[in-house]
Design a protein around this motif. Sequence first.
Motif, PDB file in Angstrom:
ATOM      1  N   ALA A   5       0.825  -1.211   0.000  1.00 16.97           N
ATOM      2  CA  ALA A   5       0.000   0.000   0.000  1.00 16.97           C
ATOM      3  C   ALA A   5       0.860   1.261   0.000  1.00 16.97           C
ATOM      4  O   ALA A   5       0.575   2.222  -0.726  1.00 16.97           O
ATOM      5  CB  ALA A   5      -0.941   0.001   1.206  1.00 16.97           C
ATOM      6  N   CYS A  43       1.089   4.104  -2.853  1.00 18.50           N
ATOM      7  CA  CYS A  43       0.898   5.521  -2.512  1.00 18.50           C
ATOM      8  C   CYS A  43       2.015   6.369  -3.128  1.00 18.50           C
ATOM      9  O   CYS A  43       1.759   7.437  -3.699  1.00 18.50           O
ATOM     10  CB  CYS A  43       0.865   5.690  -1.002  1.00 18.50           C
ATOM     11  SG  CYS A  43       0.603   7.386  -0.446  1.00 18.50           S
ATOM     12  N   SER A  90      -2.243   4.705   4.648  1.00 20.82           N
ATOM     13  CA  SER A  90      -2.146   3.731   3.555  1.00 20.82           C
ATOM     14  C   SER A  90      -1.612   2.405   4.071  1.00 20.82           C
ATOM     15  O   SER A  90      -2.113   1.333   3.711  1.00 20.82           O
ATOM     16  CB  SER A  90      -1.226   4.272   2.451  1.00 20.82           C
ATOM     17  OG  SER A  90      -1.754   5.442   1.870  1.00 20.82           O
ATOM     18  N   ALA A 142      -7.295   5.390   1.929  1.00 19.26           N
ATOM     19  CA  ALA A 142      -6.667   6.316   2.873  1.00 19.26           C
ATOM     20  C   ALA A 142      -6.801   7.760   2.404  1.00 19.26           C
ATOM     21  O   ALA A 142      -7.078   8.662   3.206  1.00 19.26           O
ATOM     22  CB  ALA A 142      -5.198   5.943   3.051  1.00 19.26           C
ATOM     23  N   ARG A 143      -6.616   7.994   1.128  1.00 20.03           N
ATOM     24  CA  ARG A 143      -6.676   9.360   0.589  1.00 20.03           C
ATOM     25  C   ARG A 143      -8.076   9.941   0.732  1.00 20.03           C
ATOM     26  O   ARG A 143      -8.244  11.134   1.000  1.00 20.03           O
ATOM     27  CB  ARG A 143      -6.228   9.356  -0.870  1.00 20.03           C
ATOM     28  CG  ARG A 143      -5.928  10.765  -1.428  1.00 20.03           C
ATOM     29  CD  ARG A 143      -5.384  10.692  -2.830  1.00 20.03           C
ATOM     30  NE  ARG A 143      -4.069  10.077  -2.857  1.00 20.03           N
ATOM     31  CZ  ARG A 143      -3.813   8.876  -3.379  1.00 20.03           C
ATOM     32  NH1 ARG A 143      -4.784   8.159  -3.925  1.00 20.03           N
ATOM     33  NH2 ARG A 143      -2.596   8.386  -3.361  1.00 20.03           N
ATOM     34  N   GLY A 190      -5.552   0.360  -1.071  1.00 21.54           N
ATOM     35  CA  GLY A 190      -5.127   0.919   0.203  1.00 21.54           C
ATOM     36  C   GLY A 190      -4.925   2.430   0.166  1.00 21.54           C
ATOM     37  O   GLY A 190      -5.523   3.165   0.965  1.00 21.54           O
ATOM     38  N   PRO A 191      -4.084   2.945  -0.758  1.00 24.08           N
ATOM     39  CA  PRO A 191      -3.886   4.403  -0.822  1.00 24.08           C
ATOM     40  C   PRO A 191      -5.147   5.175  -1.173  1.00 24.08           C
ATOM     41  O   PRO A 191      -5.365   6.281  -0.673  1.00 24.08           O
ATOM     42  CB  PRO A 191      -2.822   4.557  -1.917  1.00 24.08           C
ATOM     43  CG  PRO A 191      -2.147   3.245  -1.996  1.00 24.08           C
ATOM     44  CD  PRO A 191      -3.178   2.223  -1.646  1.00 24.08           C
TER      45      PRO A 191
END
Length: 339
Positions: free
Chosen positions: A78, A82, A292, A277-278, A273-274
């Motif tokens: 992840a 990112c 991430s 998170a973003r 994942g990123p």
Amino acid sequence: MNGTERRKNVQRLAILAVFSVLILIVFVISMNTGYSRLSPLEVFQTLFGMGTEKQELILFEFRLPRIVISLLVGAGLAVSGCIMQTISRNALADPSILGITHGAGVMVVLYLSFFPTQLDVPVLFLPILAFIGGLLAAALVFGLSYEKYEGLLPTRLVLTGVAVAAGLSALMTVLSLRLSRELYQFVAVWLTGSIWGATWDHVLALLPWIIVLFVFVYYKALVLDVLSLGKNVATGLGASVSKEQVILLAAAVGLAAACVSVSGGIGFVGLIGPHLARRLIGLNHKYLLPASALAGALLLLTADTIGRTILQPSEIHAGIVVAVIGAPYFLYLLARSNH
């Protein structure tokens, strides 16, 4: 720091705390599930040295190493995704989509093809092999996607990555034909994305790569913030764009390759994942990088736990479970990118 920014930081920390709690919950569930079931009380007793010899074997030699590997691999992939999404300014960038995991895989399969001693491969040697392969694949993809005056072209980057990944995948298939039946089965399982390196030796081999590279990338969080603004703005702010891109790309490749060496070709973790998170954290890499990592760790641990339990006594590899989630999500992002 004004009041609005302080509130945002508190919200970001709260989100990181929620991710951590969810990981802890899945961690506990994963310790309690499997072909040989252990009740929560038995797990608790075994953790404190009051379990039977069989319970200690199941928990400490089979489950815990696999759980730890899932967390490390998910976090590493992840964070790698990112970094790639930031330096390329492409929301679809991911170690598997860009062919980096395939490049790492080709190097491992090459080694097995010409030195067919899979059981004797030094554990510490695998991440180095995978790093070399991933770095060569990354250099090829990013080299073909780079324009002297415009920098990295996002659309060309994805198309080139998909083409290179397909070519490397075909090469792995050809190389696997010369393997013995035992090694061929190992490679076939490896390509689907299985947490095959589930021993404490593999944990110790992977852990330094994750810790050192994550600390380095986190140190570069401000640089990532600047690079996310685009080449012209970053250059105007005094950043050495090309130099920083190469350094951060090498770190991203190192993270992805080290993870691939013990988990096989797991895709989409570096994409989902990123993105998750973003959406929750924003673009501040001081918080986005750990978010991430936590999102990727949660995703892969959950996928591996589901794969181990949904069709007992058979097992679905974590890479397949992630792909079931990731493929539709990738198509959704691809559709959105056209608007």
